[in-house]
Design a protein around this motif. Structure first.
Motif, PDB file in Angstrom:
ATOM      1  N   UNK A 118       0.640  -1.672  -0.563  1.00 12.18           N
ATOM      2  CA  UNK A 118      -0.010  -0.433   0.589  1.00 12.18           C
ATOM      3  C   UNK A 118       0.936   1.122   0.079  1.00 12.18           C
ATOM      4  N   UNK A 119       1.525   1.203   0.712  1.00 14.24           N
ATOM      5  CA  UNK A 119       2.997   2.630   1.393  1.00 14.24           C
ATOM      6  C   UNK A 119       3.280   2.839   0.061  1.00 14.24           C
TER       7      UNK A 119
ATOM      8  N   UNK B 218      -0.815   8.277   2.864  1.00 13.11           N
ATOM      9  CA  UNK B 218      -0.764   6.989   4.390  1.00 13.11           C
ATOM     10  C   UNK B 218      -0.658   7.041   5.372  1.00 13.11           C
ATOM     11  N   UNK B 219       0.172   8.437   5.923  1.00 14.36           N
ATOM     12  CA  UNK B 219      -0.266   8.691   7.636  1.00 14.36           C
ATOM     13  C   UNK B 219      -2.176   9.025   8.139  1.00 14.36           C
ATOM     14  N   UNK B 220      -2.789   9.973   6.735  1.00 10.78           N
ATOM     15  CA  UNK B 220      -3.329   9.742   7.105  1.00 10.78           C
ATOM     16  C   UNK B 220      -4.702   8.927   7.387  1.00 10.78           C
TER      17      UNK B 220
ATOM     18  N   UNK C 267      -3.481   0.369   2.456  1.00 12.43           N
ATOM     19  CA  UNK C 267      -3.122   0.583   3.507  1.00 12.43           C
ATOM     20  C   UNK C 267      -4.210   0.253   4.673  1.00 12.43           C
ATOM     21  N   UNK C 268      -5.430   1.072   3.927  1.00 14.37           N
ATOM     22  CA  UNK C 268      -6.991   0.704   5.385  1.00 14.37           C
ATOM     23  C   UNK C 268      -6.727  -0.625   5.253  1.00 14.37           C
ATOM     24  N   UNK C 269      -6.111  -1.682   4.811  1.00 15.37           N
ATOM     25  CA  UNK C 269      -6.156  -2.866   5.024  1.00 15.37           C
ATOM     26  C   UNK C 269      -5.186  -2.996   6.241  1.00 15.37           C
ATOM     27  N   UNK C 270      -3.926  -2.610   5.671  1.00 18.83           N
ATOM     28  CA  UNK C 270      -2.953  -2.812   7.118  1.00 18.83           C
ATOM     29  C   UNK C 270      -3.473  -2.877   8.434  1.00 18.83           C
TER      30      UNK C 270
ATOM     31  N   UNK D 171       2.875   8.452  17.661  1.00 18.43           N
ATOM     32  CA  UNK D 171       3.486   7.774  16.407  1.00 18.43           C
ATOM     33  C   UNK D 171       3.876   8.614  15.241  1.00 18.43           C
ATOM     34  N   UNK D 172       3.252   9.448  14.514  1.00 19.93           N
ATOM     35  CA  UNK D 172       3.573  10.264  14.121  1.00 19.93           C
ATOM     36  C   UNK D 172       4.643  11.622  14.317  1.00 19.93           C
TER      37      UNK D 172
END
Length: 288
Positions: A83-84, A92-94, A152-155, A250-251
């Motif tokens: 995804x990234x 990805x961050x959001x 990314x949403x799947x992750x 984290x961010x």
């Protein structure tokens, strides 16, 4: 436990540029498999040091462990890496910052946790803080939605569902044992994926310097092994929804490290984001 979680989020924030550097020298799936395998060996060493007695596990417990490992580690790593690589960093961050909201909804649906207005306010405030920092970084650019965003949403979904299974397993088993077994099974699945795929693993040995190997081991031992133990313990003691709120840090830590180490400019949005994450964490995790 709260301060351990904050420390873990700092480790994960510092780990972001480390993983980025590793991905420039090794292919993504190899980085994931190597980090997980090293972490699994470290966790086994911790169990041996504690004198952990291995219980006789029921068939349903083994099945849950395998499903949890396949979800929280194997699928999570594949979705995240693929995804990234297909979406903008800001996207990805959001999307990853949706973790606490997804966790709160999942905990309410599957675990019966109360979804109070106060907790929802904390989730929204924390997300706003992360968004204010991410969207105001130098050179940020949002991309159009697509397959990368979905992966990314799947992750995020696989990480949250795995956390639910960890909490259920830890009702009957020691959380360190659960973390170790899940990591071991997940690393085996990743290694099996590499071994069975049609394309062989490509390693540029000239770029695999002692410094890179040191970063790989540091990332695996601190961010993956130690971080995983603390996170899974928090899932048991604080619950899925309350623990997930700490992911907002984290961010924030990632940006602070970028400001400190990479010389990125410090703006008023960093202060706004930090204040919002502080407020959101306080609202969402305090006793009701």
């Amino acid at each position: 436990m709260r301060w351990l979680l904050i420390g873990t989020m700092a480790l994960w924030g510092a780990n972001l540029p480390v993983v980025k550097l590793l991905l420039e020298r090794l292919e993504p799936m190899l980085v994931s498999a190597a980090r997980m395998a090293i972490a699994a060996l470290a966790m086994l060493a911790v169990l041996a040091w504690r004198g952990q007695r291995w219980p006789r596990l029921r068939r349903d417990q083994w099945l849950t462990l395998v499903v949890c490992a396949a979800t929280m580690i194997y699928l999570n790593q594949i979705f995240f890496v693929e995804g990234v690589s297909r979406t903008a960093a800001a996207n990805a961050a959001l999307i990853i910052a949706l973790n606490p909201l997804v966790s709160a909804l999942t905990a309410a649906l599957l675990l019966g946790d109360k979804l109070t207005p106060q907790r929802l306010a904390g989730v929204v405030l924390g997300f706003g803080g992360v968004a204010s920092v991410v969207l105001n970084r130098p050179g940020v650019a949002l991309g159009a939605g697509g397959l990368g965003d979905a992966l990314v949403l799947g992750s995020v979904l696989t990480w949250v569902l795995g956390g639910v299974m960890v909490r259920r397993l830890a009702r009957e088993l020691d959380s360190v044992l659960v973390s170790t077994l899940v990591t071991c099974i997940g690393s085996l699945l990743l290694l099996l994926h590499l071994a069975l795929r049609p394309a062989p693993v490509q390693v540029d040995w000239a770029r695999l310097t002692p410094g890179v190997i040191g970063l790989l081991f540091g990332s695996a031992l601190l961010a993956t092994a130690l971080g995983g133990l603390v996170w899974n313990r928090a899932l048991v003691t604080l619950g899925v929804a309350r623990t997930a709120l700490y992911a907002y840090w984290v961010p924030i830590f990632g940006v602070l490290f970028a400001v400190t180490l990479l010389g990125e400019p410090l703006t008023v949005w960093h202060g706004v984001g930090l204040a919002a994450v502080l407020g959101g964490t306080w609202l969402g995790t305090r006793s009701h």
